[in-house]
Structures are given as C-alpha cells and as structure tokens.
Design a protein around this motif. Structure first.
Motif, PDB file in Angstrom:
ATOM      1  N   ARG A 128     -13.426  13.623 -16.442  1.00 50.98           N
ATOM      2  CA  ARG A 128     -14.617  13.300 -17.237  1.00 50.98           C
ATOM      3  C   ARG A 128     -14.216  13.070 -18.691  1.00 50.98           C
ATOM      4  NH1 ARG A 128     -20.127  15.526 -15.422  1.00 50.98           N
ATOM      5  NH2 ARG A 128     -19.910  15.719 -13.152  1.00 50.98           N
ATOM      6  N   VAL A 129     -15.042  12.337 -19.413  1.00 49.56           N
ATOM      7  CA  VAL A 129     -14.788  12.109 -20.830  1.00 49.56           C
ATOM      8  C   VAL A 129     -15.974  12.624 -21.640  1.00 49.56           C
ATOM      9  CG1 VAL A 129     -13.359  10.079 -20.405  1.00 49.56           C
ATOM     10  CG2 VAL A 129     -15.806   9.787 -20.841  1.00 49.56           C
ATOM     11  N   LEU A 130     -15.707  12.897 -22.900  1.00 48.85           N
ATOM     12  CA  LEU A 130     -16.760  13.375 -23.796  1.00 48.85           C
ATOM     13  C   LEU A 130     -17.459  12.184 -24.440  1.00 48.85           C
ATOM     14  CD1 LEU A 130     -16.752  16.351 -26.182  1.00 48.85           C
ATOM     15  CD2 LEU A 130     -17.286  14.110 -27.130  1.00 48.85           C
ATOM     16  N   LEU A 131     -18.774  12.109 -24.237  1.00 47.88           N
ATOM     17  CA  LEU A 131     -19.603  11.143 -24.961  1.00 47.88           C
ATOM     18  C   LEU A 131     -20.402  11.884 -26.018  1.00 47.88           C
ATOM     19  CD1 LEU A 131     -21.057   8.567 -22.399  1.00 47.88           C
ATOM     20  CD2 LEU A 131     -19.005   8.406 -23.819  1.00 47.88           C
ATOM     21  N   ALA A 132     -20.548  11.252 -27.172  1.00 47.67           N
ATOM     22  CA  ALA A 132     -21.259  11.866 -28.290  1.00 47.67           C
ATOM     23  C   ALA A 132     -22.439  10.995 -28.697  1.00 47.67           C
ATOM     24  CB  ALA A 132     -20.314  12.041 -29.477  1.00 47.67           C
ATOM     25  N   ARG A 133     -23.598  11.619 -28.905  1.00 49.61           N
ATOM     26  CA  ARG A 133     -24.765  10.882 -29.404  1.00 49.61           C
ATOM     27  C   ARG A 133     -24.788  10.991 -30.916  1.00 49.61           C
ATOM     28  NH1 ARG A 133     -30.188  12.015 -30.049  1.00 49.61           N
ATOM     29  NH2 ARG A 133     -30.021  14.030 -28.991  1.00 49.61           N
ATOM     30  N   ARG A 134     -24.804   9.843 -31.564  1.00 52.36           N
ATOM     31  CA  ARG A 134     -24.711   9.786 -33.017  1.00 52.36           C
ATOM     32  C   ARG A 134     -25.996  10.328 -33.652  1.00 52.36           C
ATOM     33  NH1 ARG A 134     -20.723   6.361 -34.856  1.00 52.36           N
ATOM     34  NH2 ARG A 134     -21.968   5.497 -36.558  1.00 52.36           N
ATOM     35  N   SER A 135     -25.836  11.124 -34.687  1.00 55.11           N
ATOM     36  CA  SER A 135     -26.983  11.780 -35.320  1.00 55.11           C
ATOM     37  C   SER A 135     -27.565  10.928 -36.444  1.00 55.11           C
ATOM     38  CB  SER A 135     -26.552  13.140 -35.884  1.00 55.11           C
ATOM     39  OG  SER A 135     -25.778  12.948 -37.068  1.00 55.11           O
ATOM     40  N   GLU A 136     -28.586  11.419 -37.072  1.00 58.54           N
ATOM     41  CA  GLU A 136     -29.213  10.724 -38.200  1.00 58.54           C
ATOM     42  C   GLU A 136     -28.352  10.807 -39.458  1.00 58.54           C
ATOM     43  OE1 GLU A 136     -33.097  12.307 -38.711  1.00 58.54           O
ATOM     44  OE2 GLU A 136     -33.876  11.490 -36.820  1.00 58.54           O
ATOM     45  N   ALA A 137     -27.262  11.602 -39.404  1.00 59.10           N
ATOM     46  CA  ALA A 137     -26.396  11.727 -40.578  1.00 59.10           C
ATOM     47  C   ALA A 137     -25.442  10.551 -40.725  1.00 59.10           C
ATOM     48  CB  ALA A 137     -25.598  13.031 -40.494  1.00 59.10           C
ATOM     49  N   VAL A 138     -25.366   9.691 -39.707  1.00 65.25           N
ATOM     50  CA  VAL A 138     -24.467   8.538 -39.788  1.00 65.25           C
ATOM     51  C   VAL A 138     -25.266   7.307 -40.204  1.00 65.25           C
ATOM     52  CG1 VAL A 138     -22.881   9.491 -38.086  1.00 65.25           C
ATOM     53  CG2 VAL A 138     -24.737   8.002 -37.327  1.00 65.25           C
ATOM     54  N   GLY A 139     -24.546   6.314 -40.722  1.00 69.31           N
ATOM     55  CA  GLY A 139     -25.237   5.162 -41.277  1.00 69.31           C
ATOM     56  C   GLY A 139     -25.614   4.102 -40.264  1.00 69.31           C
ATOM     57  N   THR A 140     -24.959   4.076 -39.093  1.00 65.32           N
ATOM     58  CA  THR A 140     -25.218   3.018 -38.110  1.00 65.32           C
ATOM     59  C   THR A 140     -25.402   3.604 -36.717  1.00 65.32           C
ATOM     60  OG1 THR A 140     -22.843   2.711 -37.739  1.00 65.32           O
ATOM     61  CG2 THR A 140     -23.868   1.324 -39.420  1.00 65.32           C
ATOM     62  N   TYR A 141     -26.165   2.886 -35.920  1.00 67.32           N
ATOM     63  CA  TYR A 141     -26.367   3.192 -34.496  1.00 67.32           C
ATOM     64  C   TYR A 141     -26.764   4.653 -34.252  1.00 67.32           C
ATOM     65  CZ  TYR A 141     -24.214  -1.359 -33.978  1.00 67.32           C
ATOM     66  OH  TYR A 141     -23.934  -2.704 -34.077  1.00 67.32           O
ATOM     67  N   GLN A 142     -27.709   5.103 -35.051  1.00 68.89           N
ATOM     68  CA  GLN A 142     -28.208   6.456 -34.869  1.00 68.89           C
ATOM     69  C   GLN A 142     -28.855   6.603 -33.490  1.00 68.89           C
ATOM     70  OE1 GLN A 142     -30.934   6.956 -38.130  1.00 68.89           O
ATOM     71  NE2 GLN A 142     -29.319   7.076 -39.677  1.00 68.89           N
ATOM     72  N   GLY A 143     -28.569   7.711 -32.835  1.00 67.29           N
ATOM     73  CA  GLY A 143     -29.156   7.994 -31.533  1.00 67.29           C
ATOM     74  C   GLY A 143     -28.431   7.361 -30.358  1.00 67.29           C
ATOM     75  N   ARG A 144     -27.441   6.529 -30.629  1.00 68.80           N
ATOM     76  CA  ARG A 144     -26.708   5.896 -29.530  1.00 68.80           C
ATOM     77  C   ARG A 144     -25.480   6.732 -29.143  1.00 68.80           C
ATOM     78  NH1 ARG A 144     -26.642  -0.673 -29.728  1.00 68.80           N
ATOM     79  NH2 ARG A 144     -28.696  -1.034 -30.660  1.00 68.80           N
ATOM     80  N   TRP A 145     -25.078   6.527 -27.901  1.00 67.96           N
ATOM     81  CA  TRP A 145     -23.921   7.245 -27.385  1.00 67.96           C
ATOM     82  C   TRP A 145     -22.643   6.479 -27.715  1.00 67.96           C
ATOM     83  CZ3 TRP A 145     -24.318  12.092 -25.490  1.00 67.96           C
ATOM     84  CH2 TRP A 145     -25.592  12.533 -25.145  1.00 67.96           C
ATOM     85  N   ALA A 146     -21.583   7.236 -27.966  1.00 67.92           N
ATOM     86  CA  ALA A 146     -20.310   6.643 -28.357  1.00 67.92           C
ATOM     87  C   ALA A 146     -19.188   7.603 -27.998  1.00 67.92           C
ATOM     88  CB  ALA A 146     -20.295   6.349 -29.855  1.00 67.92           C
ATOM     89  N   GLY A 147     -17.953   7.146 -28.193  1.00 72.27           N
ATOM     90  CA  GLY A 147     -16.837   8.072 -28.199  1.00 72.27           C
ATOM     91  C   GLY A 147     -16.768   8.713 -29.569  1.00 72.27           C
ATOM     92  N   VAL A 148     -15.706   9.431 -29.827  1.00 67.85           N
ATOM     93  CA  VAL A 148     -15.483   9.970 -31.165  1.00 67.85           C
ATOM     94  C   VAL A 148     -14.938   8.832 -32.014  1.00 67.85           C
ATOM     95  CG1 VAL A 148     -14.198  11.651 -32.529  1.00 67.85           C
ATOM     96  CG2 VAL A 148     -15.042  12.262 -30.251  1.00 67.85           C
ATOM     97  N   SER A 149     -15.632   8.507 -33.097  1.00 67.53           N
ATOM     98  CA  SER A 149     -15.291   7.290 -33.827  1.00 67.53           C
ATOM     99  C   SER A 149     -15.280   7.505 -35.330  1.00 67.53           C
ATOM    100  CB  SER A 149     -16.270   6.161 -33.475  1.00 67.53           C
ATOM    101  OG  SER A 149     -17.592   6.554 -33.783  1.00 67.53           O
ATOM    102  N   GLY A 150     -14.607   6.586 -36.006  1.00 67.09           N
ATOM    103  CA  GLY A 150     -14.548   6.630 -37.458  1.00 67.09           C
ATOM    104  C   GLY A 150     -13.718   5.465 -37.972  1.00 67.09           C
ATOM    105  N   TYR A 151     -13.744   5.268 -39.266  1.00 65.25           N
ATOM    106  CA  TYR A 151     -13.027   4.147 -39.864  1.00 65.25           C
ATOM    107  C   TYR A 151     -11.523   4.408 -39.922  1.00 65.25           C
ATOM    108  CZ  TYR A 151     -17.382   1.949 -41.303  1.00 65.25           C
ATOM    109  OH  TYR A 151     -18.613   1.338 -41.300  1.00 65.25           O
ATOM    110  N   VAL A 152     -10.770   3.310 -39.793  1.00 62.49           N
ATOM    111  CA  VAL A 152      -9.327   3.366 -40.010  1.00 62.49           C
ATOM    112  C   VAL A 152      -9.088   3.314 -41.517  1.00 62.49           C
ATOM    113  CG1 VAL A 152      -7.134   2.162 -39.664  1.00 62.49           C
ATOM    114  CG2 VAL A 152      -8.804   2.285 -37.800  1.00 62.49           C
ATOM    115  N   GLU A 153      -8.465   4.342 -42.053  1.00 61.57           N
ATOM    116  CA  GLU A 153      -8.302   4.430 -43.501  1.00 61.57           C
ATOM    117  C   GLU A 153      -6.961   3.900 -43.985  1.00 61.57           C
ATOM    118  OE1 GLU A 153      -9.044   8.476 -44.549  1.00 61.57           O
ATOM    119  OE2 GLU A 153     -11.178   8.374 -44.040  1.00 61.57           O
ATOM    120  N   GLY A 154      -6.018   3.716 -43.057  1.00 57.28           N
ATOM    121  CA  GLY A 154      -4.706   3.216 -43.447  1.00 57.28           C
ATOM    122  C   GLY A 154      -4.348   1.958 -42.685  1.00 57.28           C
ATOM    123  N   ASP A 155      -3.097   1.863 -42.283  1.00 56.96           N
ATOM    124  CA  ASP A 155      -2.601   0.705 -41.537  1.00 56.96           C
ATOM    125  C   ASP A 155      -3.186   0.726 -40.121  1.00 56.96           C
ATOM    126  OD1 ASP A 155      -1.193  -1.249 -40.214  1.00 56.96           O
ATOM    127  OD2 ASP A 155       0.790  -0.559 -40.865  1.00 56.96           O
TER     128      ASP A 155
END
Length: 410
Positions: free
Chosen positions: A14-41
């Motif tokens: 099984r894999v972990l799915l996360a529902r995005r909260s109202e604290a994020v700027g995009t796609y609030q309430g949608r399911w996703a993996g663990v995600s975030g911006y690439v800050e380097g290369d």
C-alpha cells in the motif's frame, strides 16, 4: 517551468495518500503523494523528496529506503505548467506525523488514485515508479517474499487498466514464468487468477486482498521464527543471503547474528548493516568461512530463507546453503527454514538460475555458477511459517493446495 517532487511512500504493497489542507496554496482538499518544490538542481531531486518526507510526515532517511526515481512527468492544468519528479520509497513502518499541510493521510492501494479527486497527473506519476514485470524478472537483490509482493502489485495495477480478462491473464502468465525458482511468485499469482471471476475488476480486488494477506503472512512467519529462537534460548544465529523474512526474525529475536557476505551480489553485507543499525550484535564473514564457523560452534542455530520448499520437504535457497546445513548437521546445530506457506511448491520441480559468468578469458574453461541449490529435507529441522512449524505431512498438504491453483490456466 517549476519543478516539484511527488513521493509515494510504500509499506506492504500500500502507499500513503495525503489530502492537501487549506494551509497550502493549490489544490486544497485533493489527494496527492507527499509533494513539494524542487529547491535545487532537478537532477538531484532526491534531496527534496527526502526533505518533504521529513517535513510533512516526520519520516527520516533511516525510516525509508529509495526504491526508484521515475522519469519526470510534464503537467499542464488551468493555465499552470510544471514538471513532476516521482519517487517511490519503502517505509519500514506506517508511522507518520502529518504536518499542517496535510488534512488527512491514508494507506491505500495505489489503484484508489483512479477513484479519488487528486492533483493532476497523479496516476501517471505513480506508474512511472510502479513495479513492472521486469522488476520481478530482473531483481537480484531482494528475497522471494519481497519479489512476490511486487508481482502481485504488477497484477493489481494491470487489472486496474485492462479492458479484458485475457489482457490480465497475459500479464499473469508473464509474472508466473518470470522467476521459475520462486514458488511464492507462482503460487500467489495463481491464487489471484484461480479465485477471480472473468472480469479485470475481480482480479484487481483479489490482487489487493492477496497483497494484504501476503504481507501479513511474511511478517507472521518472521514473528514465529523470532519467538522460537527466544523460546529455545539460541544466542547466536547464522544466516546467509537476503531473506526479508529472516531479516525481520533476526531483528526481533534478541540474539546475535553471524552473516555471510553472500556472493556474487553481496546482499549479506546489507543484511549485516541493517541489523547493526537496529542494535543487533552482528559479525560479517565470507561464504567460504561460514560452514567452518558453524561446525566449530560459532552458532546455536542456522536460519535460512527459502526461495521454494519442494513438496518433498527439500528447501531451495541461495547457493551456499547446503554446505552450511551439512556443517550444522556435523555440529548438531538445528537448521530452520523461515518462510510463508506460499513458498511451498505444488511439486518437486527445481528450476535453477545462474548468477552469471565466472570467467571471461580466452581459455576453453566451462563454468558453473548456480544461484540456488537444494538443501535435502533430512538436513532441515523444520520449516517455520505463519501457521507454525510444518512437518512432512503439513508440507505435503500445502503442496496439494498449491498444485490445484494452477488449474486456472488449463
């Protein structure tokens, strides 16, 4: 174009799915993996993936192993464009401490992605890191318990996308035949197909159930072995190869370990490192030295994995198992095979695999480099499974059950 990571954290199929909260700027309430911006290369996005696991779930590097980094996915949605870098990690547990960016987390079969409101491109990103038939056929690192779980995942995902049972059956046959020496792959695939109706949806449901059952069976076999080690007061256990079930047993057994390096892949080195990180007292030795150490009193018991247990009770395992078992018999040291019942073959067929060439020179030299060998039943003190220690009659009964499963493809 911004780059982001999407991490699929897997445990037991099984894999972990996360529902995005109202604290994020995009796609609030949608399911996703663990995600975030690439800050380097972007070519070194694994650092960002591990950072997000830590920040969003409290999963540190020691808690999860990288399985695969997938090819990037280009996503366009409502005027936005970005590149997703997918990753798959195996988590050692399902413990998680979600941050405020996650409203909820669930451990689900990845096929649930197709039925939920998710961020764009999530199923495509998952498929970039999901196991394939080649994962099963080509793996030279993991034991057959791990590989058979991957086979069931491939069958599950194929059934989710298939439009006919014939298409699923084709994948099932390829999986069944991918590792002929590993009974668990064949038995688990056969069981799903034998128990399913004629539609792909039935195969998907059966595969999901089989994955959950198989993961528990492997864990239970390890727990039984650890309990037996403690009950009999074994203080030092010898082993070789990389059986995930034996590894889990040793982690829980409260005994020291004597581990051979296990050539040619050297997977025993990883076993020793894993045990040491878990606080187990461990000694690493060579394959050639292990039998002598056992014969000389260097171990109270030998734990072997099993790529297969034949209907006769013979155990098929990594080459090097037979001399260790012979040395153990000389020293009156018990040899226990640890595996789920699904590793019992429905017959006495032994199909060997080669570990590769030993010699690439110009002389006319033949080579023999078998990956597996047979340990006769009279050298094995017992086969420890999720339902206890199987004797000859118990092995025969399980073998008959498994032989019947193959009838789905008659």
């Amino acid at each position: 174009m911004p780059h982001v990571v999407t991490v699929f954290l897997r445990n037991g199929g099984r894999v972990l799915l996360a529902r995005r909260s109202e604290a994020v700027g995009t796609y609030q309430g949608r399911w996703a993996g663990v995600s975030g911006y690439v800050e380097g290369d972007p070519d070194d996005a694994e650092r960002d993936a591990r950072r997000e696991l830590d920040e969003e779930l409290g999963v540190r590097e020691a808690d999860a192993d990288l399985v695969r980094a997938g090819a990037p996915v280009s996503v366009a949605d409502e005027g936005r464009e970005w590149t997703v870098h997918p990753f798959l990690f195996d988590a050692r547990s399902r413990d998680a401490d979600p941050s405020e960016e996650l409203a909820a987390v669930e451990w689900v079969h990845p096929t649930a992605i197709r039925d939920r409101e998710t961020v764009p491109g999530l199923w495509t990103a998952y498929r970039r890191v999901a196991p394939a038939v080649e994962t099963v056929a080509d793996d030279e690192t993991h034991g057959s318990a791990w590989i058979s779980l991957r086979a069931l995942e491939v069958l599950r995902d194929a059934a989710a996308e298939a439009d006919s049972r014939d298409a699923v059956a084709s994948v099932a046959r390829r999986l069944r035949d991918a590792r002929p020496s590993m009974a668990a792959v064949e038995n688990r695939v056969n069981r799903v197909m034998a128990d399913s109706e004629t539609d792909p949806e039935s195969v998907r449901r059966r595969a999901e159930g089989a994955i959950d059952t198989a993961a528990k069976a492997d864990d239970s076999a390890a727990a039984r072995a650890a309990e037996l080690v403690r009950e009999r007061g074994f203080d030092r256990i010898a082993t070789l190869s990389r059986s995930g079930t034996v590894l889990a047993a040793l982690e829980a057994a409260e005994a020291s370990a004597l581990v051979s390096e296990s050539r040619p892949g050297g997977e025993g080195v990883g076993v020793a490192e894993r045990l040491a990180r878990r606080g187990v007292s461990v000694t690493l030795t060579t394959d050639a030295a292990l039998p002598g150490l056992v014969a000389g009193g260097g171990a109270d018991a030998v734990l072997l994995g099993a790529d297969s247990v034949l209907a006769s009770g013979d155990v098929v395992n990594k080459a090097g198992s037979l001399p260790v078992a012979l040395a153990a018999a000389r020293a009156d040291v018990p040899v226990l095979a640890v595996c789920a019942r699904d590793k019992v073959r429905g017959d006495d067929r032994f199909v060997g695999e080669s570990a590769g060439a030993l010699y690439d020179g110009k002389a006319a030299i033949g080579t023999e480099n078998p990956l597996f060998e047979v340990v006769p039943a009279d050298l094995v003190s017992g086969v420890v499974t999720e339902s206890g220690v199987l004797d000859a009659d118990g092995i025969g009964a399980v073998a008959a059950e498994h032989a019947a499963l193959a009838a789905w493809d008659d």
